[in-house]
Design a protein around this motif. Structure first.
Motif, PDB file in Angstrom:
ATOM      1  N   MET A   1       0.841  -1.194   0.000  1.00 36.06           N
ATOM      2  CA  MET A   1       0.000   0.000   0.000  1.00 36.06           C
ATOM      3  C   MET A   1       0.881   1.251   0.000  1.00 36.06           C
ATOM      4  N   ALA A   2       0.312   2.365  -0.407  1.00 33.97           N
ATOM      5  CA  ALA A   2       1.157   3.540  -0.602  1.00 33.97           C
ATOM      6  C   ALA A   2       0.342   4.824  -0.609  1.00 33.97           C
ATOM      7  N   ASP A   3       1.028   5.960  -0.414  1.00 34.62           N
ATOM      8  CA  ASP A   3       0.400   7.264  -0.605  1.00 34.62           C
ATOM      9  C   ASP A   3       0.166   7.507  -2.091  1.00 34.62           C
ATOM     10  N   VAL A   4      -0.955   8.135  -2.404  1.00 32.53           N
ATOM     11  CA  VAL A   4      -1.251   8.496  -3.785  1.00 32.53           C
ATOM     12  C   VAL A   4      -1.488  10.002  -3.817  1.00 32.53           C
ATOM     13  N   ILE A   5      -0.730  10.706  -4.658  1.00 31.59           N
ATOM     14  CA  ILE A   5      -0.799  12.173  -4.645  1.00 31.59           C
ATOM     15  C   ILE A   5      -1.097  12.719  -6.038  1.00 31.59           C
ATOM     16  N   LEU A   6      -2.237  13.411  -6.152  1.00 23.83           N
ATOM     17  CA  LEU A   6      -2.611  14.087  -7.392  1.00 23.83           C
ATOM     18  C   LEU A   6      -2.368  15.581  -7.195  1.00 23.83           C
ATOM     19  N   LYS A   7      -1.732  16.204  -8.189  1.00 27.66           N
ATOM     20  CA  LYS A   7      -1.528  17.656  -8.125  1.00 27.66           C
ATOM     21  C   LYS A   7      -1.976  18.290  -9.425  1.00 27.66           C
ATOM     22  N   GLY A   8      -3.022  19.113  -9.357  1.00 26.54           N
ATOM     23  CA  GLY A   8      -3.470  19.859 -10.534  1.00 26.54           C
ATOM     24  C   GLY A   8      -3.920  18.993 -11.691  1.00 26.54           C
ATOM     25  N   ILE A   9      -4.408  17.786 -11.377  1.00 26.58           N
ATOM     26  CA  ILE A   9      -4.787  16.847 -12.441  1.00 26.58           C
ATOM     27  C   ILE A   9      -6.020  17.369 -13.205  1.00 26.58           C
ATOM     28  N   THR A  10      -5.865  17.474 -14.510  1.00 28.75           N
ATOM     29  CA  THR A  10      -6.895  18.061 -15.370  1.00 28.75           C
ATOM     30  C   THR A  10      -7.073  17.205 -16.611  1.00 28.75           C
ATOM     31  N   LYS A  11      -8.333  17.038 -17.013  1.00 31.28           N
ATOM     32  CA  LYS A  11      -8.614  16.269 -18.227  1.00 31.28           C
ATOM     33  C   LYS A  11      -9.872  16.800 -18.909  1.00 31.28           C
ATOM     34  N   SER A  12      -9.754  17.126 -20.182  1.00 30.33           N
ATOM     35  CA  SER A  12     -10.922  17.563 -20.962  1.00 30.33           C
ATOM     36  C   SER A  12     -11.213  16.575 -22.075  1.00 30.33           C
ATOM     37  N   PHE A  13     -12.485  16.488 -22.425  1.00 27.44           N
ATOM     38  CA  PHE A  13     -12.904  15.768 -23.634  1.00 27.44           C
ATOM     39  C   PHE A  13     -13.531  16.813 -24.543  1.00 27.44           C
ATOM     40  N   GLY A  14     -12.898  17.155 -25.644  1.00 29.82           N
ATOM     41  CA  GLY A  14     -13.370  18.274 -26.450  1.00 29.82           C
ATOM     42  C   GLY A  14     -13.317  19.529 -25.593  1.00 29.82           C
ATOM     43  N   ASP A  15     -14.420  20.280 -25.518  1.00 26.06           N
ATOM     44  CA  ASP A  15     -14.390  21.460 -24.660  1.00 26.06           C
ATOM     45  C   ASP A  15     -15.022  21.190 -23.294  1.00 26.06           C
ATOM     46  N   LYS A  16     -15.290  19.907 -23.004  1.00 26.91           N
ATOM     47  CA  LYS A  16     -15.837  19.533 -21.694  1.00 26.91           C
ATOM     48  C   LYS A  16     -14.693  19.230 -20.728  1.00 26.91           C
ATOM     49  N   ARG A  17     -14.586  19.999 -19.657  1.00 20.54           N
ATOM     50  CA  ARG A  17     -13.549  19.729 -18.666  1.00 20.54           C
ATOM     51  C   ARG A  17     -14.101  18.722 -17.658  1.00 20.54           C
ATOM     52  N   ALA A  18     -13.683  17.471 -17.788  1.00 22.75           N
ATOM     53  CA  ALA A  18     -14.231  16.393 -16.953  1.00 22.75           C
ATOM     54  C   ALA A  18     -13.612  16.421 -15.567  1.00 22.75           C
ATOM     55  N   VAL A  19     -12.311  16.715 -15.498  1.00 23.60           N
ATOM     56  CA  VAL A  19     -11.595  16.789 -14.214  1.00 23.60           C
ATOM     57  C   VAL A  19     -10.785  18.075 -14.240  1.00 23.60           C
ATOM     58  N   ASP A  20     -10.960  18.901 -13.202  1.00 20.99           N
ATOM     59  CA  ASP A  20     -10.480  20.273 -13.256  1.00 20.99           C
ATOM     60  C   ASP A  20      -9.514  20.566 -12.103  1.00 20.99           C
ATOM     61  N   ALA A  21      -8.235  20.476 -12.365  1.00 22.64           N
ATOM     62  CA  ALA A  21      -7.200  20.879 -11.402  1.00 22.64           C
ATOM     63  C   ALA A  21      -7.411  20.242 -10.025  1.00 22.64           C
ATOM     64  N   VAL A  22      -7.519  18.938 -10.009  1.00 22.90           N
ATOM     65  CA  VAL A  22      -7.767  18.243  -8.740  1.00 22.90           C
ATOM     66  C   VAL A  22      -6.458  17.995  -7.988  1.00 22.90           C
ATOM     67  N   ASP A  23      -6.415  18.470  -6.741  1.00 24.71           N
ATOM     68  CA  ASP A  23      -5.336  18.167  -5.793  1.00 24.71           C
ATOM     69  C   ASP A  23      -5.904  17.205  -4.766  1.00 24.71           C
ATOM     70  N   LEU A  24      -5.229  16.081  -4.589  1.00 20.61           N
ATOM     71  CA  LEU A  24      -5.749  15.093  -3.644  1.00 20.61           C
ATOM     72  C   LEU A  24      -4.591  14.245  -3.126  1.00 20.61           C
ATOM     73  N   HIS A  25      -4.497  14.140  -1.799  1.00 20.66           N
ATOM     74  CA  HIS A  25      -3.456  13.307  -1.188  1.00 20.66           C
ATOM     75  C   HIS A  25      -4.159  12.188  -0.415  1.00 20.66           C
ATOM     76  N   ILE A  26      -4.077  10.976  -0.933  1.00 26.73           N
ATOM     77  CA  ILE A  26      -4.662   9.822  -0.253  1.00 26.73           C
ATOM     78  C   ILE A  26      -3.547   9.153   0.527  1.00 26.73           C
ATOM     79  N   HIS A  27      -3.750   9.060   1.840  1.00 27.80           N
ATOM     80  CA  HIS A  27      -2.688   8.520   2.679  1.00 27.80           C
ATOM     81  C   HIS A  27      -2.702   7.003   2.673  1.00 27.80           C
TER      82      HIS A  27
END
Ligand code: ADP
Ligand code: MG
Length: 336
Positions: A1-27
């Motif tokens: 098991m491990a820490d999982v760290i997202l910083k500014g994760i962003t994903k668009s499909f065409g002009d749809k922003r599905a995930v917008d600058a997500v910061d998340l630290h899962i311990h």
């Protein structure tokens, strides 16, 4: 098991922003639930972590390793999909053993057998190991699907609404079991759902996802009692929080700039009173409690009431607020 760290994760499909600058630290060892309605970006977030999608921007680290450019198989994650995806021609045993038979695992037959039997017990499917997976009920299939993720010991388990296709009773059972298993294994788990009960009962922390953005993250208690805005307040609580104009009801002290007040059952005092400021509109009987639908002028609110409370529709009552939540015109929380 491990820490999982997202910083500014962003994903668009065409002009749809599905995930917008997500910061998340899962311990390490934490059970995090992302809660949001359909289209909020839950599945996309999981797929980005699993490597099934590539982000447009941002970084992802699992156990300290940068994941950029790494294929799903190299990421050491296990995914449980919304729809169980078992191999129909294989038995339960073979379905569970399958992930361990990959050459990358380099596991001998005795170790695989022990692991399969241990996990089958955990998800309570050990009495059906020789059944073909097509011979199982929906609940049993989903146990196998979860078991198939659990036989591996990845850095993180990713689960996409794994209980949503089950009936209410099974859902309630499996949510308890999943929490128990996660504790037992000390597993790091990211679980996404639109079901507030699942979030409240299983999560160490809940993240509220809205239109691709992580609006707030905290313990279930924090999210419930201390919501950052109207959107978060409305995600949790049964019956729904009542949103009313400031000044409609007596009690409480509105901070400057407050335009709306949010009142849950625990913020509302009611008493039978002829000529009171409100009247009972109708009553929903739930057995152990009642939902009391109340009209204050043209405004409606719903609160829980003791089934023994002697009121009928049309009765006058008095409604008073105690320490409700306040929101500004943009929906942000004020005071508190
Ligand atoms: N492959 C795709 N192509 C185009 N749009 C997508 C794709 N996947 C997701 N979306 C869009 O991105 C948004 C978020 O979707 P999704 O992550 O599936 O949300 P959720 O799982 O919370 O319901 C939605 O508007 C959805 O239509
Ligand atoms: Mg989804």
């Amino acid at each position: 098991m491990a820490d999982v760290i997202l910083k500014g994760i962003t994903k668009s499909f065409g002009d749809k922003r599905a995930v917008d600058a997500v910061d998340l630290h899962i311990h390490d060892g934490e059970f995090v639930v992302l809660l949001g309605p359909t289209g909020a970006g839950k599945t996309t977030t999981l797929r980005l972590i699993a490597g099934l999608e590539a982000p447009d921007a941002g970084t992802l680290h699992i156990g300290g390793r940068p994941m950029q450019g790494l294929a799903p198989a190299s990421r050491d994650v296990a995914f449980v999909f919304q729809q169980y995806s078992l191999y129909p021609h294989l038995t339960v045993y073979e379905n569970l053993a399958f992930p361990l038979r990959s050459p990358a695992c380099r596991m001998d037959a005795a170790t695989i057998d022990a692991r399969v039997r241990q996990v089958a017990k955990m998800v309570r499917i050990d009495h059906k190991l020789e059944n073909r997976s097509t011979r199982l009920s929906g609940g049993e299939m989903q146990r196998v699907a979860i078991g198939r993720a659990l036989v591996r010991r990845p850095s993180i388990y990713l689960m996409d609404e794994p209980l949503s296709s089950l009936d209410a009773k099974l859902r309630a059972e499996l949510r308890l079991e999943l929490k128990r298993i996660q504790k037992e294994l000390g597993a790091t788990l990211l679980y996404v759902t639109h079901d507030q009960i699942e979030a409240m009962t299983m999560a160490d922390r809940i993240g509220i996802l809205s239109e691709g953005r992580l609006v707030q993250i905290g313990t279930p208690r924090e999210i419930y009692t201390d919501p950052a805005n109207l959107h978060v307040a409305a995600r949790l609580g049964q019956p729904h929080i009542n949103i009313l104009p400031v000044g409609l009801l007596p009690g409480g002290e509105a901070p400057a700039g407050a335009t709306r007040v949010g009142a849950r059952t625990e913020h509302i005092a009611i008493a039978r009173q002829d000529g009171g400021n409100a009247r009972v509109d109708w009553i929903e009987h739930l057995g152990d409690q009642n939902h009391l639908h109340i009209k204050v002028g043209e405004h409606r609110l719903v609160t829980l009431a003791d089934p023994d409370m002697p009121v009928v529709p049309g009765d006058g009552i008095s409604v008073t607020l105690r320490n409700p939540l306040y929101f500004g015109h943009d929906g942000s929380r004020l005071g508190g």
